[in-house]
Design a protein around this motif. Structure first.
Motif, short mmCIF file in Angstrom:
data_model
loop_
_atom_site.label_atom_id
_atom_site.label_comp_id
_atom_site.label_asym_id
_atom_site.label_seq_id
_atom_site.Cartn_x
_atom_site.Cartn_y
_atom_site.Cartn_z
N LEU A 72 0.71 -1.46 -0.13
CA LEU A 72 -0.06 0.07 -0.03
C LEU A 72 0.87 1.34 0.13
O LEU A 72 0.69 2.27 -0.54
N PRO A 73 1.79 1.30 0.88
CA PRO A 73 2.68 2.51 0.84
C PRO A 73 3.31 2.74 -0.62
O PRO A 73 3.35 4.11 -0.90
N TYR B 24 2.13 1.77 -3.41
CA TYR B 24 1.02 2.09 -4.22
C TYR B 24 0.87 3.80 -4.28
O TYR B 24 0.84 4.39 -5.26
N ILE B 25 0.65 3.99 -2.94
CA ILE B 25 0.59 5.74 -2.76
C ILE B 25 1.48 6.48 -3.25
O ILE B 25 1.62 7.51 -3.96
N VAL C 91 -3.69 4.48 7.15
CA VAL C 91 -3.52 3.48 5.88
C VAL C 91 -3.56 2.12 6.32
O VAL C 91 -2.80 1.73 7.07
N GLU D 191 -8.64 2.56 1.49
CA GLU D 191 -7.98 3.61 1.96
C GLU D 191 -6.73 4.18 1.26
O GLU D 191 -6.62 5.09 0.92
N ALA D 192 -6.07 3.27 0.68
CA ALA D 192 -4.78 3.34 -0.09
C ALA D 192 -5.49 4.10 -1.43
O ALA D 192 -4.71 5.42 -2.03
N LYS E 273 -4.56 7.99 -2.42
CA LYS E 273 -4.15 8.50 -3.94
C LYS E 273 -5.04 9.38 -4.71
O LYS E 273 -4.52 10.25 -5.34
N VAL F 92 5.38 4.97 4.44
CA VAL F 92 4.35 5.97 3.82
C VAL F 92 5.07 7.29 3.71
O VAL F 92 4.97 8.03 2.73
#
Ligand SMILES: Cc1cc2nc3c(=O)[nH]c(=O)nc-3n(C[C@H](O)[C@H](O)[C@H](O)COP(=O)(O)OP(=O)(O)OC[C@H]3O[C@@H](n4cnc5c(N)ncnc54)[C@H](O)[C@@H]3O)c2cc1C
Length: 204
Positions: free
Chosen positions: A47-48, A50-51, A135, A140-141, A145, A168
């Protein structure tokens, strides 16, 4: 495991792995996964990244889709449903369909709780204001974004200097956002990120 009916609540890492293991152990079991999210079996550790646009495509985070479980393993994954009550004497789970509010009951012989964790939000004034996000989930991700893209965010504060907070922060910096990390402890936790990413993808 003898034949019967296994219900698993939670459909990310632990829930889907428990479901696949139950199927491998016994092809005659009826296996049902209930999850309140619409995504299952995704790589939380991505996820981080992807952000931070290191992982660009949503599909790179998704290990399997709900329907894959039915096709590949004969496991019924029901998404968008929240377990509200467990009655151990009757061996039932009462759950609410989040799309229409309908309440359904599921019988089980064995029940697995794989409901994960939720972010701990400090009791600070203003925590309910806009532009404050956690996150934890894929949803949420996606929202973060979208926020970064649509609101032209220039500065961010990350509360928590643990590994996830630092990942993050690293990724926000990567997208050009001036980022400050706030940490309660006198030190932060750190592990070389490239190594962490490799470990993560191997694990999923
Ligand atoms: C940003 C981030 C980075 C991470 N990085 C790493 C890493 O690099 N390496 C690593 O090993 N781990 C990492 N993790 C941790 C890893 O993602 C988690 O350990 C893993 O997701 C836990 O899986 P789980 O199935 O136990 O729980 P979860 O992923 O929390 O899944 C539980 C599911 O149960 C659902 N649920 C909860 N209650 C109910 C209910 N009542 N009814 C129906 N459904 C319900 C939830 O909505 C959720 O979908 C990271 C996590 C995050 C958030």
């Amino acid at each position: 495991m003898e034949s019967g009916n296994v219900v698993i609540i939670g459909g990310v890492a632990a829930g889907t792995k428990a479901a696949a293991k139950a199927r491998r152990e016994n092809p005659d079991l009826k296996v049902t996964v209930l999850t309140r999210e619409s995504y299952v079996s995704y790589a939380g550790c991505g996820l981080p990244y992807y952000i931070g646009d290191v992982i660009r495509e949503e599909k790179e985070l998704l290990v399997k889709k709900p329907e894959d479980f039915l096709i590949d393993y004969d496991i019924d994954v029901i998404t968008g449903i929240e377990a509200l009550k467990i009655a151990p004497e009757e061996k039932t789970v009462t759950a609410k369909d989040l799309s229409d509010g309908a309440v359904r009951e599921f019988n089980y012989d064995k029940l697995v709780l794989a409901t994960g964790a939720s972010p701990s939000i400090p009791p600070v004034k203003g925590k309910e204001l806009g532009n404050i996000v956690t996150v934890r989930t894929l949803r949420e991700a996606f929202a973060i974004k979208k926020l970064l893209r649509e609101r032209n965010i220039k500065k961010a504060v990350v509360v928590g200097g643990g590994m996830i907070g630092l990942e993050v922060a690293e990724n926000l910096v990567h997208t050009g956002i001036k980022t400050t990390v706030v940490e309660l402890a006198p030190h932060i936790k750190w592990l070389f990120p490239a190594r962490r990413t490799r470990l993560c993808w191997r694990a999923t």
